[in-house]
Design an enzyme around this catalytic site. Sequence first.
Site, PDB file in Angstrom:
ATOM      1  N   HIS A  44       0.140  10.460  -3.196  1.00 53.64           N
ATOM      2  CA  HIS A  44      -0.286   9.391  -2.297  1.00 53.64           C
ATOM      3  C   HIS A  44       0.414   9.557  -0.946  1.00 53.64           C
ATOM      4  O   HIS A  44       1.593   9.919  -0.894  1.00 53.64           O
ATOM      5  CB  HIS A  44       0.080   8.036  -2.912  1.00 53.64           C
ATOM      6  CG  HIS A  44      -0.544   6.885  -2.182  1.00 53.64           C
ATOM      7  ND1 HIS A  44      -0.050   6.418  -0.988  1.00 53.64           N
ATOM      8  CD2 HIS A  44      -1.636   6.134  -2.466  1.00 53.64           C
ATOM      9  CE1 HIS A  44      -0.814   5.415  -0.567  1.00 53.64           C
ATOM     10  NE2 HIS A  44      -1.785   5.228  -1.439  1.00 53.64           N
TER      11      HIS A  44
ATOM     12  N   ARG B  48      -5.255   9.308  -0.321  1.00 52.90           N
ATOM     13  CA  ARG B  48      -5.353  10.145  -1.532  1.00 52.90           C
ATOM     14  C   ARG B  48      -6.795  10.579  -1.759  1.00 52.90           C
ATOM     15  O   ARG B  48      -7.726  10.036  -1.145  1.00 52.90           O
ATOM     16  CB  ARG B  48      -4.780   9.447  -2.760  1.00 52.90           C
ATOM     17  CG  ARG B  48      -5.267   8.041  -2.976  1.00 52.90           C
ATOM     18  CD  ARG B  48      -4.509   7.400  -4.133  1.00 52.90           C
ATOM     19  NE  ARG B  48      -4.737   5.967  -4.129  1.00 52.90           N
ATOM     20  CZ  ARG B  48      -4.946   5.237  -5.214  1.00 52.90           C
ATOM     21  NH1 ARG B  48      -4.942   5.806  -6.393  1.00 52.90           N
ATOM     22  NH2 ARG B  48      -5.136   3.940  -5.122  1.00 52.90           N
TER      23      ARG B  48
ATOM     24  N   LYS C 229     -10.428   8.599  -1.734  1.00 59.91           N
ATOM     25  CA  LYS C 229     -10.233   7.231  -1.274  1.00 59.91           C
ATOM     26  C   LYS C 229     -10.651   7.131   0.194  1.00 59.91           C
ATOM     27  O   LYS C 229     -10.956   8.125   0.840  1.00 59.91           O
ATOM     28  CB  LYS C 229      -8.774   6.802  -1.473  1.00 59.91           C
ATOM     29  CG  LYS C 229      -8.314   6.844  -2.907  1.00 59.91           C
ATOM     30  CD  LYS C 229      -8.963   5.782  -3.784  1.00 59.91           C
ATOM     31  CE  LYS C 229      -8.543   4.412  -3.421  1.00 59.91           C
ATOM     32  NZ  LYS C 229      -8.364   3.496  -4.531  1.00 59.91           N
TER      33      LYS C 229
ATOM     34  N   ASP D  43      -8.044   5.015   6.316  1.00 55.40           N
ATOM     35  CA  ASP D  43      -7.285   3.797   6.616  1.00 55.40           C
ATOM     36  C   ASP D  43      -6.336   4.128   7.778  1.00 55.40           C
ATOM     37  O   ASP D  43      -5.617   5.129   7.728  1.00 55.40           O
ATOM     38  CB  ASP D  43      -6.496   3.372   5.360  1.00 55.40           C
ATOM     39  CG  ASP D  43      -5.631   2.124   5.568  1.00 55.40           C
ATOM     40  OD1 ASP D  43      -5.326   1.780   6.727  1.00 55.40           O
ATOM     41  OD2 ASP D  43      -5.245   1.509   4.553  1.00 55.40           O
TER      42      ASP D  43
ATOM     43  N   CYS E 206      -3.520   3.080   8.695  1.00 57.29           N
ATOM     44  CA  CYS E 206      -2.063   3.211   8.489  1.00 57.29           C
ATOM     45  C   CYS E 206      -1.686   4.623   8.049  1.00 57.29           C
ATOM     46  O   CYS E 206      -0.552   5.065   8.261  1.00 57.29           O
ATOM     47  CB  CYS E 206      -1.522   2.158   7.530  1.00 57.29           C
ATOM     48  SG  CYS E 206      -2.084   2.296   5.840  1.00 57.29           S
ATOM     49  N   TYR E 207      -2.646   5.358   7.472  1.00 54.10           N
ATOM     50  CA  TYR E 207      -2.329   6.746   7.094  1.00 54.10           C
ATOM     51  C   TYR E 207      -2.236   7.657   8.321  1.00 54.10           C
ATOM     52  O   TYR E 207      -1.834   8.815   8.195  1.00 54.10           O
ATOM     53  CB  TYR E 207      -3.353   7.285   6.086  1.00 54.10           C
ATOM     54  CG  TYR E 207      -3.332   6.496   4.792  1.00 54.10           C
ATOM     55  CD1 TYR E 207      -2.137   6.284   4.117  1.00 54.10           C
ATOM     56  CD2 TYR E 207      -4.481   5.941   4.263  1.00 54.10           C
ATOM     57  CE1 TYR E 207      -2.093   5.528   2.952  1.00 54.10           C
ATOM     58  CE2 TYR E 207      -4.458   5.185   3.102  1.00 54.10           C
ATOM     59  CZ  TYR E 207      -3.259   4.984   2.459  1.00 54.10           C
ATOM     60  OH  TYR E 207      -3.211   4.235   1.314  1.00 54.10           O
TER      61      TYR E 207
ATOM     62  N   ASP F 227      -6.927  -1.354   9.758  1.00 52.94           N
ATOM     63  CA  ASP F 227      -7.176  -0.298   8.783  1.00 52.94           C
ATOM     64  C   ASP F 227      -8.488   0.425   9.108  1.00 52.94           C
ATOM     65  O   ASP F 227      -8.540   1.623   9.357  1.00 52.94           O
ATOM     66  CB  ASP F 227      -7.161  -1.022   7.413  1.00 52.94           C
ATOM     67  CG  ASP F 227      -7.845  -0.322   6.268  1.00 52.94           C
ATOM     68  OD1 ASP F 227      -8.560   0.655   6.490  1.00 52.94           O
ATOM     69  OD2 ASP F 227      -7.685  -0.785   5.121  1.00 52.94           O
TER      70      ASP F 227
ATOM     71  N   ASP G 147      -3.473  -6.593  11.485  1.00 47.86           N
ATOM     72  CA  ASP G 147      -2.251  -7.229  10.989  1.00 47.86           C
ATOM     73  C   ASP G 147      -1.058  -6.477  11.575  1.00 47.86           C
ATOM     74  O   ASP G 147      -1.223  -5.433  12.201  1.00 47.86           O
ATOM     75  CB  ASP G 147      -2.214  -7.259   9.448  1.00 47.86           C
ATOM     76  CG  ASP G 147      -2.335  -5.870   8.842  1.00 47.86           C
ATOM     77  OD1 ASP G 147      -1.518  -5.007   9.203  1.00 47.86           O
ATOM     78  OD2 ASP G 147      -3.243  -5.625   8.021  1.00 47.86           O
TER      79      ASP G 147
ATOM     80  N   HIS H 176      -0.505  -2.777  10.150  1.00 46.26           N
ATOM     81  CA  HIS H 176      -1.406  -1.760  10.694  1.00 46.26           C
ATOM     82  C   HIS H 176      -1.197  -1.560  12.190  1.00 46.26           C
ATOM     83  O   HIS H 176      -1.329  -0.443  12.699  1.00 46.26           O
ATOM     84  CB  HIS H 176      -2.874  -2.092  10.361  1.00 46.26           C
ATOM     85  CG  HIS H 176      -3.198  -1.814   8.928  1.00 46.26           C
ATOM     86  ND1 HIS H 176      -3.087  -2.767   7.955  1.00 46.26           N
ATOM     87  CD2 HIS H 176      -3.549  -0.661   8.301  1.00 46.26           C
ATOM     88  CE1 HIS H 176      -3.389  -2.223   6.782  1.00 46.26           C
ATOM     89  NE2 HIS H 176      -3.669  -0.943   6.962  1.00 46.26           N
TER      90      HIS H 176
HETATM   91  C1  FPP Z   1       9.241   3.032   3.734  1.00 48.14           C
HETATM   92  C2  FPP Z   1       8.258   2.471   2.812  1.00 48.14           C
HETATM   93  C3  FPP Z   1       8.602   1.247   2.097  1.00 48.14           C
HETATM   94  C4  FPP Z   1       7.127   3.138   2.651  1.00 48.14           C
HETATM   95  C5  FPP Z   1       6.003   2.728   1.843  1.00 48.14           C
HETATM   96  C6  FPP Z   1       5.052   3.862   1.829  1.00 48.14           C
HETATM   97  C7  FPP Z   1       3.825   3.540   1.039  1.00 48.14           C
HETATM   98  C8  FPP Z   1       3.888   3.684  -0.443  1.00 48.14           C
HETATM   99  C9  FPP Z   1       2.730   3.229   1.721  1.00 48.14           C
HETATM  100  C10 FPP Z   1       1.428   3.010   1.097  1.00 48.14           C
HETATM  101  C11 FPP Z   1       0.931   1.679   1.405  1.00 48.14           C
HETATM  102  C12 FPP Z   1      -0.510   1.489   1.024  1.00 48.14           C
HETATM  103  C13 FPP Z   1      -1.510   1.297   2.097  1.00 48.14           C
HETATM  104  C14 FPP Z   1      -0.860   1.464  -0.217  1.00 48.14           C
HETATM  105  C15 FPP Z   1      -2.276   1.241  -0.540  1.00 48.14           C
HETATM  106  O1  FPP Z   1      -2.529   1.731  -1.759  1.00 48.14           O
HETATM  107  P1  FPP Z   1      -3.992   1.488  -2.266  1.00 48.14           P
HETATM  108  O2  FPP Z   1      -4.139   2.045  -3.620  1.00 48.14           O
HETATM  109  O3  FPP Z   1      -4.329   0.045  -2.102  1.00 48.14           O
HETATM  110  O4  FPP Z   1      -4.799   2.241  -1.146  1.00 48.14           O
HETATM  111  P2  FPP Z   1      -5.590   3.606  -1.168  1.00 48.14           P
HETATM  112  O5  FPP Z   1      -6.914   3.279  -1.717  1.00 48.14           O
HETATM  113  O6  FPP Z   1      -5.652   3.979   0.280  1.00 48.14           O
HETATM  114  O7  FPP Z   1      -4.803   4.589  -1.973  1.00 48.14           O
HETATM  115 ZN    ZN Z   2      -3.622   0.570   5.526  1.00 50.05          ZN
END
Ligand code: FPP
Ligand code: ZN
Length: 412
Positions: free
Chosen positions: A239, A286, A289, A292, A294-295, A338, A345, A348
């Site tokens: 991820h 990933r 998916k 977004d 934030c990636y 996103d 927010d 983001h």
């Molecule tokens: C320093 C620190 C605390 C870092 C955190 C890093 C981290 C794990 C970020 C991921 C955040 C996120 C958008 C998760 C979404 O997963 P999802 O399964 O909802 O989204 P997806 O479908 O994009 O995978």
């Molecule tokens: Zn995001």
Amino acid sequence: MAQSTLNYDTLQELFQASDQVDEFRIEEPASKTIESQMEVEMDILKIYEDVLGKDKSEFPILRRKRHSKYIDTFLNRPLPAPFTALDASQPWIIYWLVNSKALLGEEVNSELSDKIGDKILECVDADTGAIGGGNGQMAHMAATYAGLLALTVSKSYKAASQLDRSKIYNWLLQMKQPDGSFIMHYNGEADARAVYCAICVASLLDILDDKLAYKAIDWLASCQTYEGGFSGFPGDEAHGGYTFCAVAALSILKSPRELASVIDLDNLINWTVQRQYSLEGGLSGRTNKLVDGCYSHWVGGLTPLLEIATGQRDLLNRIQLQNYILCCCQDEPAGLRDKPSTRADFYHTNYVLCGLSMTQHYQEYKAGEYIGHRILDPSITDISDANHVRSLDPIYGVPSGLASKMIALYRA
Ligand SMILES: CC(C)=CCC/C(C)=C/CC/C(C)=C/COP(=O)(O)OP(=O)(O)O
Ligand SMILES: [Zn+2]
């Protein structure tokens, strides 16, 4: 005023290619995943079509003033009622807001800096010296990381010098696990996030030593999956968030130049490159998916480290990522988001701006320091200075130069 003409042209090429996407489109989506992907593509195609229907000079630019106002509105008042769910994330909110402000090139004045310093000190857990999510809350690895970053960005050195580093060191040792990982808090979960936060905190406070670093490299390396990215803990799915955490932590513990000696660098590059979608231009976290914003940081932020590791440039397509950010991630009236179907927010807003900064700079690694160089390619920063944001430290996610200042404060 000359605008980002090459961005416009790139988008035109992309759009022509998208006709081919339609040809292959099946009538009935085969799964929910495909249906969601198609919806996102349709939203984004429509946006790009609108942009291309206008004159080149109207290519979207960063709506800097509005984003600044959005950030200042929330920095200047207590959190409103709808945000009570974020009560345990107060250091995070402060970091996201002040970092966004700083990336936009705005000054953090001494009044705001003092206010942030006082607020973060209020969140310190007296038992451990580490930082919690709010006043009276338990010390937490992520809150300690975010709180320290907030002090770093706002140059709150008075508050920073009041942190009890030896207490924090002992707390970090208590969070340390025999396998080399860290847990997020007492009885909490161990994952790559906790390791990254712990290593950043120790490094910024200049207390990183062999005991804290013990086996952390091996543990992080064991999170690399067959796909090439990293999972939160060994055996899980790769991820973007965890991949950034693992690679940035490894870059502190070793150096980005030595990544190939501990991980499968080629596989990581393959995985990272595959996160960028050709139609959207933005990145997913990933396989299979959705894109977004934030990636743009969690995955896009790997780019400078991988570029240093390989000596190559432009492992990701910076122009297309910038197109996605400027055309699809700016919400109305303000803030960053996103994707087009979502609202802005603070989280983001910060991480999209971090990603935008990456698209505009190359990082040089010299004597343990990162030096950001603005990319002078006209497709990125010809234009006016309208889209320009400050260079970002690729490890800590704060404007360049500020992390070293914090470390120097403690070293003095
Ligand atoms: C320093 C620190 C605390 C870092 C955190 C890093 C981290 C794990 C970020 C991921 C955040 C996120 C958008 C998760 C979404 O997963 P999802 O399964 O909802 O989204 P997806 O479908 O994009 O995978
Ligand atoms: Zn995001």
